[in-house]
Design an enzyme around this catalytic site. Structure first.
Site, PDB file in Angstrom:
ATOM      1  N   PRO A  98      20.148  78.989  62.371  1.00 25.24           N
ATOM      2  CA  PRO A  98      19.119  79.742  63.094  1.00 25.24           C
ATOM      3  C   PRO A  98      19.176  79.484  64.594  1.00 25.24           C
ATOM      4  O   PRO A  98      19.777  78.507  65.053  1.00 25.24           O
ATOM      5  CB  PRO A  98      17.821  79.188  62.506  1.00 25.24           C
ATOM      6  CG  PRO A  98      18.152  77.753  62.220  1.00 25.24           C
ATOM      7  CD  PRO A  98      19.600  77.755  61.767  1.00 25.24           C
TER       8      PRO A  98
ATOM      9  N   THR B 268      16.430  78.860  66.324  1.00 23.68           N
ATOM     10  CA  THR B 268      15.344  77.938  66.684  1.00 23.68           C
ATOM     11  C   THR B 268      15.805  76.485  66.719  1.00 23.68           C
ATOM     12  O   THR B 268      15.339  75.704  67.546  1.00 23.68           O
ATOM     13  CB  THR B 268      14.187  78.081  65.689  1.00 23.68           C
ATOM     14  OG1 THR B 268      14.712  78.064  64.348  1.00 23.68           O
ATOM     15  CG2 THR B 268      13.424  79.375  65.934  1.00 23.68           C
ATOM     16  N   ASN B 269      16.680  76.107  65.826  1.00 22.63           N
ATOM     17  CA  ASN B 269      17.203  74.733  65.760  1.00 22.63           C
ATOM     18  C   ASN B 269      18.728  74.779  65.634  1.00 22.63           C
ATOM     19  O   ASN B 269      19.293  74.307  64.656  1.00 22.63           O
ATOM     20  CB  ASN B 269      16.620  73.983  64.548  1.00 22.63           C
ATOM     21  CG  ASN B 269      15.119  74.088  64.472  1.00 22.63           C
ATOM     22  OD1 ASN B 269      14.415  73.726  65.403  1.00 22.63           O
ATOM     23  ND2 ASN B 269      14.616  74.597  63.355  1.00 22.63           N
TER      24      ASN B 269
ATOM     25  N   CYS C 268       9.737  74.972  61.083  1.00 17.38           N
ATOM     26  CA  CYS C 268       8.971  75.802  60.151  1.00 17.38           C
ATOM     27  C   CYS C 268       7.946  75.009  59.350  1.00 17.38           C
ATOM     28  O   CYS C 268       7.056  75.605  58.725  1.00 17.38           O
ATOM     29  CB  CYS C 268       9.901  76.568  59.210  1.00 17.38           C
ATOM     30  SG  CYS C 268      11.078  75.520  58.339  1.00 17.38           S
TER      31      CYS C 268
ATOM     32  N   GLU D  90       3.013  82.899  59.719  1.00  7.23           N
ATOM     33  CA  GLU D  90       3.809  81.899  60.425  1.00  7.23           C
ATOM     34  C   GLU D  90       3.947  82.271  61.898  1.00  7.23           C
ATOM     35  O   GLU D  90       4.333  83.384  62.241  1.00  7.23           O
ATOM     36  CB  GLU D  90       5.210  81.784  59.803  1.00  7.23           C
ATOM     37  CG  GLU D  90       6.050  80.702  60.461  1.00  7.23           C
ATOM     38  CD  GLU D  90       7.473  80.674  59.939  1.00  7.23           C
ATOM     39  OE1 GLU D  90       7.950  79.585  59.583  1.00  7.23           O
ATOM     40  OE2 GLU D  90       8.121  81.755  59.896  1.00  7.23           O
TER      41      GLU D  90
ATOM     42  N   LEU E   3      14.671  72.837  54.129  1.00  5.48           N
ATOM     43  CA  LEU E   3      13.612  72.392  53.234  1.00  5.48           C
ATOM     44  C   LEU E   3      13.416  73.420  52.123  1.00  5.48           C
ATOM     45  O   LEU E   3      12.931  74.518  52.375  1.00  5.48           O
ATOM     46  CB  LEU E   3      12.305  72.191  54.010  1.00  5.48           C
ATOM     47  CG  LEU E   3      12.386  71.355  55.295  1.00  5.48           C
ATOM     48  CD1 LEU E   3      11.016  71.263  55.964  1.00  5.48           C
ATOM     49  CD2 LEU E   3      12.936  69.964  55.002  1.00  5.48           C
TER      50      LEU E   3
END
Length: 547
Positions: free
Chosen positions: A114, A116-117, A248, A338, A417
């Site tokens: 992703p 985001t990370n 997340c 979210e 996760l």
């Protein structure tokens, strides 16, 4: 050549190279794989600050200082958590039961990364893949390709110097949808590790290949009346402002009880929270949610001030988190979904039972199976939440973002996760190398058909192909012989019964007489349907009597 076709060919080349590397990798003992992982972790950790800055510069998401810690989590901390793990070769052996388990690599891991990370997820997925003896082919998010490719180069250089085969780690450079589809659907892929948007995760599961995907998080944080309120707010804000909320597992809503509402509100404001007016909430909400019902990517990883500026509202200087009072949950309410940024919904309920229901409604709206947090000293309430919440991780008195990934808890450090079946995932685990192997089970025979039928043990010394023959003993000896029993004794003999007595004999039958015989069935060694029914009824009755 057309760019799309060229990208597909690139993926096929990367997979071919990964397969060639896999042929060599599967011959590597665990120690050799560990040497490679250690080298990768060390090289990535040493470059964690530079890569963090690259990620923020390219994506515009988050805070580089926090991404340094993420990179440490994805490299050094991940390595430390898996260092002593045995993932390949003999991973478990039980001589008493005649069982052995062998870890076998799945082959090639397809890793979706992703934006985001980006850098930390590349490090983490590579280490857990190689630890388990797998090759890995990485599909970078187009908006984070530069920092991902730089991370991959660091990894490849370190791995090569540690003796890794060429092609063990590959990364797509021509990022197209066609390339990603080719990677996901290629028959040579052992498993897909999908971390990204909901559409990408669905594509991974519909690819036809085994997949481990992570859906959206939408974790509420419940502050119960016995909580240390200042500490609870600190932890929630530590989490929600960490890397501007891009993990997340970070909290998306605060739910509390009416009897402590005033104290919670005061503490939220004291620590830098700003409760927007109804008009401001509507204005920001309209900016957050796009016409197609998805979140506006412009808010992701941005500070509270940056979001306020974009939405056109004024907020106090120094505001850390934007809060919006809410009473409803739904897909059209952006505050109940979210939000990968420092925005929190705020719900007040009469008591913990209603708060429990509210948290379930939030999770069922979005984020089921992922993570939620509870701040409480009441063990009974914590237990009730644990029993009822549709999540894979219930975090107690800790920041959600950091607790979920194993930084402030003893969960396995992970940046993928699992959300379990309730969240549409194949596992509820924090993903480790043990999720990236197949387990080959070796089982020695311990009883014969005759014993199952009527207790007649086979003749002693049945030969080299008898029960568990060869399990660490001379040919011809039975498995039971090597574990303290007399030669020729059956499995039942070593478990408290007389020689020749069947399982049925030890549960109410006379020695030498089968359970079937005692129930008027034929005594030929063949079980009739009536005999089976009688045995089943009596076994159930005995089990119930011993509860």
């Amino acid at each position: 050549m057309d760019r799309d076709l060229e990208s597909i060919q690139e993926v096929r080349d990367l997979i071919r190279q990964a397969k060639e590397a896999q042929v060599k990798l599967r011959e590597f003992p665990q120690k050799k794989l560990d040497d490679i992982c250690r080298a990768i972790a060390g090289a990535c950790a040493a470059q964690s600050e530079r890569l963090a800055k690259l990620a923020v510069e390219e994506t515009g998401f988050g805070v580089w200082q926090d991404k340094v810690l993420k990179n440490q989590l994805g490299s050094a901390i991940t390595w430390e958590s898996v260092r002593d793990m045995t993932a390949v070769g003999i991973i478990r052996e039980d001589r008493d039961k005649g069982l052995m388990e062998i870890g076998v690599p799945v082959g090639i891991v397809a890793a979706l990364i992703p934006s985001t990370n980006p850098t930390s997820t590349v490090m983490y997925k590579t280490i857990i893949s190689v630890k388990a003896g797998n090759s890995i082919v990485i599909s970078p998010h187009p908006n984070a390709k530069k920092c991902i490719l730089e991370t991959v180069e660091i990894i490849k250089r370190a791995a090569r110097e540690a003796g890794a085969p060429e092609g063990m780690v590959g990364c797509i450079r021509l990022t197209t949808m066609e390339a990603t589809n080719e990677l996901l659907k290629n028959r040579s892929i052992g498993v897909i590790l999908a971390t990204g948007g909901e559409a990408m995760v669905r594509a991974a599961y519909s690819s036809g290949n085994p997949a481990i995907g992570v859906g959206p998080g939408n974790g509420p944080a419940f502050i119960e009346r016995t909580a240390d309120i200042p500490l609870a707010v600190k932890r929630i804000f530590d989490s929600k402002t960490f890397d501007n909320g891009t993990i997340c597992a970070s909290e998306q809503s605060v739910v509390t009880e009416r009897c402590i509402e005033e104290a919670v509100v005061q503490e939220l404001e004291r620590q830098g929270g700003y409760f927007m007016t109804p008009e401001q909430s509507e204005q920001v909400g309209g900016f957050m949610l796009r016409a197609n019902g998805t979140m506006n990517p412009r808010i992701v990883g941005k500070s509270a001030q940056a979001i306020a500026d974009m939405a056109g509202i004024r907020i106090p200087a120094g505001t850390r988190v934007l809060l919006s009072r809410q009473t409803e949950v739904g897909k059209k309410n952006p505050y109940s979904r979210e939000k990968l940024c420092p925005i929190l919904a705020f719900y007040v309920e009469p008591g913990w039972e209603q708060a429990c229901d509210r948290c379930i409604a939030i999770l069922q709206n979005e984020g089921a199976g992922h993570t939620m947090t509870i701040h409480s000293k009441n063990q009974e309430v914590i237990r009730e939440f644990a029993l009822k919440k549709p999540v894979s991780r219930l975090l107690v008195n800790t920041p959600g973002a950091l607790g979920g990934v194993g930084a402030t808890t003893n969960l396995a450090p992970a940046l993928t996760l699992g959300c379990g079946s309730v969240g549409g995932s194949s596992t509820s685990d924090n993903i480790t190398p043990m999720n990236l192997i197949n387990i080959r089970r070796v089982a020695w025979g311990v009883r014969e058909l005759e014993e199952l039928r009527d207790g007649n043990a086979p003749a002693a010394g049945a030969g080299p192909n008898g029960r568990a023959a060869g399990y660490g003993s001379a040919s011809g000896g039975s498995w039971a012989d090597q574990h303290g029993s007399a030669s020729g004794g059956s499995w039942t003999d070593q478990h408290g019964s007389a020689s020749g007595a069947s399982w049925a004999d030890r549960h109410g039958g006379a020695s030498g007489v089968s359970r079937a015989d005692q129930n008027s069935s034929v005594s030929t060694g063949e079980l009739t349907r009536e005999a089976v029914e009688q045995i089943t009824k009596q076994v159930i009755a005995r089990l119930m009597a011993t509860k």
